[in-house]
Scaffold this motif. Sequence first.
Motif, PDB file in Angstrom:
ATOM      1  N   ALA A  82      -3.614  -3.773  -9.520  1.00  0.00           N
ATOM      2  CA  ALA A  82      -2.277  -4.247  -9.179  1.00  0.00           C
ATOM      3  C   ALA A  82      -2.155  -5.746  -9.412  1.00  0.00           C
ATOM      4  CB  ALA A  82      -1.958  -3.903  -7.730  1.00  0.00           C
ATOM      5  N   SER A 110       8.767  -2.773 -11.157  1.00  0.00           N
ATOM      6  CA  SER A 110       7.723  -2.255 -10.278  1.00  0.00           C
ATOM      7  C   SER A 110       6.684  -1.516 -11.096  1.00  0.00           C
ATOM      8  CB  SER A 110       8.320  -1.327  -9.219  1.00  0.00           C
ATOM      9  OG  SER A 110       8.942  -0.216  -9.832  1.00  0.00           O
ATOM     10  N   HIS A 111       5.505  -1.377 -10.491  1.00  0.00           N
ATOM     11  CA  HIS A 111       4.390  -0.707 -11.156  1.00  0.00           C
ATOM     12  C   HIS A 111       3.484  -0.120 -10.086  1.00  0.00           C
ATOM     13  CE1 HIS A 111       1.243   0.122 -14.085  1.00  0.00           C
ATOM     14  NE2 HIS A 111       0.381  -0.482 -13.289  1.00  0.00           N
ATOM     15  N   THR A 112       2.933   1.048 -10.357  1.00  0.00           N
ATOM     16  CA  THR A 112       2.015   1.702  -9.429  1.00  0.00           C
ATOM     17  C   THR A 112       0.601   1.611  -9.974  1.00  0.00           C
ATOM     18  OG1 THR A 112       3.743   3.236  -8.725  1.00  0.00           O
ATOM     19  CG2 THR A 112       1.473   3.837  -8.221  1.00  0.00           C
ATOM     20  N   TYR A 145      -1.223   1.423  -4.866  1.00  0.00           N
ATOM     21  CA  TYR A 145      -0.545   0.173  -4.528  1.00  0.00           C
ATOM     22  C   TYR A 145       0.706   0.042  -5.391  1.00  0.00           C
ATOM     23  CZ  TYR A 145      -4.889  -0.989  -2.155  1.00  0.00           C
ATOM     24  OH  TYR A 145      -5.976  -0.971  -1.323  1.00  0.00           O
ATOM     25  N   GLN A 146       1.800  -0.326  -4.742  1.00  0.00           N
ATOM     26  CA  GLN A 146       3.073  -0.541  -5.417  1.00  0.00           C
ATOM     27  C   GLN A 146       3.274  -2.039  -5.613  1.00  0.00           C
ATOM     28  OE1 GLN A 146       5.087   1.993  -6.300  1.00  0.00           O
ATOM     29  NE2 GLN A 146       6.735   0.777  -7.191  1.00  0.00           N
ATOM     30  N   GLU A 153       0.829  -1.200   0.000  1.00  0.00           N
ATOM     31  CA  GLU A 153       0.000   0.000   0.000  1.00  0.00           C
ATOM     32  C   GLU A 153       0.864   1.252   0.000  1.00  0.00           C
ATOM     33  OE1 GLU A 153      -2.471  -0.176   3.388  1.00  0.00           O
ATOM     34  OE2 GLU A 153      -3.868  -1.648   2.545  1.00  0.00           O
ATOM     35  N   ARG A 154       0.389   2.272  -0.695  1.00  0.00           N
ATOM     36  CA  ARG A 154       1.027   3.590  -0.682  1.00  0.00           C
ATOM     37  C   ARG A 154       0.088   4.553   0.042  1.00  0.00           C
ATOM     38  NH1 ARG A 154       5.059   4.610  -4.527  1.00  0.00           N
ATOM     39  NH2 ARG A 154       4.354   6.774  -4.629  1.00  0.00           N
ATOM     40  N   GLN A 183       5.684  -5.143  -7.162  1.00  0.00           N
ATOM     41  CA  GLN A 183       7.045  -5.495  -7.539  1.00  0.00           C
ATOM     42  C   GLN A 183       7.119  -6.983  -7.832  1.00  0.00           C
ATOM     43  OE1 GLN A 183       9.874  -4.275  -4.572  1.00  0.00           O
ATOM     44  NE2 GLN A 183      10.020  -2.196  -5.373  1.00  0.00           N
TER      45      GLN A 183
END
Length: 435
Positions: free
Chosen positions: A96, A87-89, A75-76, A64-65, A78
């Motif tokens: 996600a 990685s992707h946001t 959400y990040q 979580e971001r 990886q």
Amino acid sequence: MKIEMPSERFNDGTAFRPTVTRYGSRCGYSRRCGTSLSTRHRMRKTKESQVSERRGHNEGTIVERKNKNGDVTGYQVQITVVGGRRSHTAKTKAEARRWMVQAKADAARGRLTPHRPPMLSSYLKDVWLLTIADKVKSRTQASYALNVKRVPDWLGSLRLDELKTAHFQRFYDGLARERLAPRTVRQVHMTLHKSLEDALRLELVSHNATDGAKLPRVVHAESTWYNTEQLTDLFEATEWDRFHALWVVMGTLGLRLGEALGLKWCDIDWARGTLAVARTLQRDRGTGTLVFQEPKTARSRRTLHMPKQTVSALRAHHDRQDFDRRRVGDVWSDNDLVFCTGFGTPLDQGRIHYNWTNATEAAQLPRYRIHDLRHSFASNLIAAGMGLLEVALLLGHTDASMVTRVYGHVAPDDQGRAAALMDALLARNAATAHS
């Protein structure tokens, strides 16, 4: 002062130990690491709130971001790929998870790299065009730059790893709807395909997304050409034209216009009756000046035997050029050019096209392109029975495929000749058997 240790233990068997200050006061219990219970509890709660999903080794992580108020903003994601991590946001956890599933599938097929490639427009303009600047001819570079300008913003804003075949299919279909010629659409595709092939070589992408896109079909129009009678009329009608020798050279040797304008007198061997194609004259689209360049392909550098009519026309042209040199005196620019202006400087192709129009009108011929003199050379030889491969070598092509496509309809009926030859062979064998 001695402080007694309590006998209580944690659930995992670790004994309590008091934290003693400098003055021996007791401030709470901690594990052997020395942190207080309240601090350790806060650390555990914070870590548990950050990690949304735990997975096994190399299965990826979704975290979580949060902003400073503690609200979840995204959400990040990886995952581990060969050579590093990607990685992707994402805005939602569902998004996600979808990205993670797709990324794992791409990584399994080798289509995901640990690098973060640039956007397509940035790569084309700031990397690729600059890289090939000293590796291709100026006209080729200008053509590439023109095709790059056709890339729309929605496609150029995508990163190289986000490109899909569907994106390029949408782009090509849009060009076709704008009534862009199918040949031009294919040229744009060839430019983008080459650029992504170079990106693949640099390991910026894992595959070429232009592969698989369907291109509009190009309808090849039948080439126009002059037969031998029409060529004779052209040569006779322009006998006193200062460009008469140019029409003869192109019509009897099949040279390209740039190759003919790049000829020098040192390329002609009068004793052997040969002419060597060693360079071409083109206009640099960047500077606007006329420059000598290498021939179009390696096969374009060739030596040709001249017909007698070509030799006679060039000798007469040489005498006329000597007269021009004596007439202007010191103003003459000695470039050793066969075809030049009245002062010895290189000729512009625009002027040649103007004089070509006058030549066709004088001979009362259809106004074909000046390049059709080259087509006339090839078509007349093929119609006379010369093989396609031999004609391809005379034209300076690398193979006979282009000659077959452009001039195949002119070739004699080889199937009919093959059938007649087989009948003759069978008849001869039958006669031998009965004798």
